[in-house]
Design a protein around this motif. Structure first.
Motif, PDB file in Angstrom:
ATOM      1  N   ILE A  43       0.846  -1.188   0.000  1.00  0.00           N
ATOM      2  CA  ILE A  43       0.000   0.000   0.000  1.00  0.00           C
ATOM      3  C   ILE A  43       0.884   1.240   0.000  1.00  0.00           C
ATOM      4  N   ILE A  44       0.550   2.184  -0.880  1.00  0.00           N
ATOM      5  CA  ILE A  44       1.288   3.448  -0.961  1.00  0.00           C
ATOM      6  C   ILE A  44       0.315   4.567  -1.316  1.00  0.00           C
ATOM      7  N   SER A  45       0.536   5.727  -0.745  1.00  0.00           N
ATOM      8  CA  SER A  45      -0.277   6.891  -1.056  1.00  0.00           C
ATOM      9  C   SER A  45      -0.006   7.350  -2.490  1.00  0.00           C
ATOM     10  N   ARG A  46      -1.056   7.735  -3.200  1.00  0.00           N
ATOM     11  CA  ARG A  46      -0.883   8.232  -4.577  1.00  0.00           C
ATOM     12  C   ARG A  46       0.072   9.426  -4.631  1.00  0.00           C
ATOM     13  N   GLY A  47       0.078  10.227  -3.597  1.00  0.00           N
ATOM     14  CA  GLY A  47       0.963  11.395  -3.559  1.00  0.00           C
ATOM     15  C   GLY A  47       2.429  11.059  -3.391  1.00  0.00           C
ATOM     16  N   GLU A  48       2.748   9.769  -3.173  1.00  0.00           N
ATOM     17  CA  GLU A  48       4.136   9.346  -2.983  1.00  0.00           C
ATOM     18  C   GLU A  48       4.660   8.507  -4.148  1.00  0.00           C
ATOM     19  N   LEU A  49       3.903   8.409  -5.219  1.00  0.00           N
ATOM     20  CA  LEU A  49       4.340   7.656  -6.395  1.00  0.00           C
ATOM     21  C   LEU A  49       5.220   8.564  -7.252  1.00  0.00           C
ATOM     22  N   VAL A  50       6.424   8.797  -6.780  1.00  0.00           N
ATOM     23  CA  VAL A  50       7.321   9.787  -7.361  1.00  0.00           C
ATOM     24  C   VAL A  50       8.325   9.156  -8.323  1.00  0.00           C
ATOM     25  N   GLU A  51       8.945  10.017  -9.099  1.00  0.00           N
ATOM     26  CA  GLU A  51      10.072   9.624  -9.932  1.00  0.00           C
ATOM     27  C   GLU A  51      11.333  10.013  -9.189  1.00  0.00           C
ATOM     28  N   ILE A  52      12.258   9.055  -9.059  1.00  0.00           N
ATOM     29  CA  ILE A  52      13.507   9.317  -8.360  1.00  0.00           C
ATOM     30  C   ILE A  52      14.601   9.569  -9.381  1.00  0.00           C
ATOM     31  N   GLY A  53      15.821   9.818  -8.933  1.00  0.00           N
ATOM     32  CA  GLY A  53      16.927  10.132  -9.825  1.00  0.00           C
ATOM     33  C   GLY A  53      17.092   9.145 -10.964  1.00  0.00           C
ATOM     34  N   GLY A  54      17.533   9.654 -12.104  1.00  0.00           N
ATOM     35  CA  GLY A  54      17.791   8.809 -13.257  1.00  0.00           C
ATOM     36  C   GLY A  54      16.543   8.379 -14.007  1.00  0.00           C
ATOM     37  N   GLY A  55      15.400   8.977 -13.695  1.00  0.00           N
ATOM     38  CA  GLY A  55      14.172   8.667 -14.399  1.00  0.00           C
ATOM     39  C   GLY A  55      13.464   7.413 -13.909  1.00  0.00           C
ATOM     40  N   PHE A  56      13.928   6.837 -12.801  1.00  0.00           N
ATOM     41  CA  PHE A  56      13.265   5.654 -12.253  1.00  0.00           C
ATOM     42  C   PHE A  56      12.062   6.073 -11.441  1.00  0.00           C
ATOM     43  N   ARG A  57      10.981   5.352 -11.600  1.00  0.00           N
ATOM     44  CA  ARG A  57       9.741   5.677 -10.905  1.00  0.00           C
ATOM     45  C   ARG A  57       9.429   4.593  -9.874  1.00  0.00           C
ATOM     46  N   VAL A  58       8.877   5.022  -8.737  1.00  0.00           N
ATOM     47  CA  VAL A  58       8.551   4.084  -7.668  1.00  0.00           C
ATOM     48  C   VAL A  58       7.673   2.942  -8.180  1.00  0.00           C
ATOM     49  N   PRO A  59       6.618   3.188  -8.985  1.00  0.00           N
ATOM     50  CA  PRO A  59       5.824   2.041  -9.477  1.00  0.00           C
ATOM     51  C   PRO A  59       6.650   1.054 -10.301  1.00  0.00           C
TER      52      PRO A  59
END
Length: 181
Positions: A24-40
């Protein structure tokens, strides 16, 4: 424990503790991190099943508790280090989320990004505060936090850290002797 970067730390936590189960993760935390990698994307690679709750700007403890069920392995909190949502927003206190999760028999893991050890800093949450709030595992970027070589640091409950150490991905994600030195 130490792995080669914070994305690896998050991948390892998810793979070792949640493969084939919901995270479970909040929609507001589905971020893109360095290098273009995304949490999903990292979650998908781990084999965990993404379960979004809340909205982009508002997530409540009730959203987490309503989503938790027998298929739930973890609640993942991700610190959105490089952006802010302002205005009509709501995010529950971390201690409230961990209390609700633990009452449901669910562990909480947190990706704090760069991390922070200085309680005097008003800008970033600290590793100590996350652990004190009941987070089971916290992952931080060791190079940004400590100013050393690139590394991901995982802190928290020994039983969970031991499960990560025993996971087959640990061999691929471990750091070398120079990083340890």
């Amino acid at each position: 424990m130490v792995v080669n970067n914070n994305a690896a730390a998050t991948l390892l936590m998810l793979a070792a503790l949640a493969t084939g189960r919901e995270v479970i993760i909040s929609r507001g935390e589905l971020v893109e991190i360095g290098g273009g990698f995304r949490v999903p994307d990292v979650m998908a690679q781990s084999g965990a099943i993404l379960r979004e709750v809340g909205t982009t700007n508002r997530t409540r403890v009730a959203d987490y508790t309503a989503a938790a069920g027998p298929k739930t392995a973890l609640i993942l909190r991700v610190h959105p280090s490089n952006f802010r949502i302002e205005g009509f927003t709501e995010q529950p206190a971390l201690a409230a989320v961990t209390a609700a999760a633990h009452a449901a028999g669910v562990a909480v893991v947190e990706d704090l990004g760069s991390g922070n050890l200085d309680p005097a800093s008003p800008w970033e949450p600290t590793v100590q505060a996350s652990l004190a709030a009941g987070v089971d595992l916290v992952a931080v970027s060791g190079d940004k936090l400590l100013g050393g070589p690139q590394a991901g640091i995982i802190l928290g409950r020994k039983t969970l850290v031991d499960r990560l150490r025993a996971h087959p991905l640990m061999r691929a994600l471990r750091v070398d002797k120079l990083t340890y030195a």
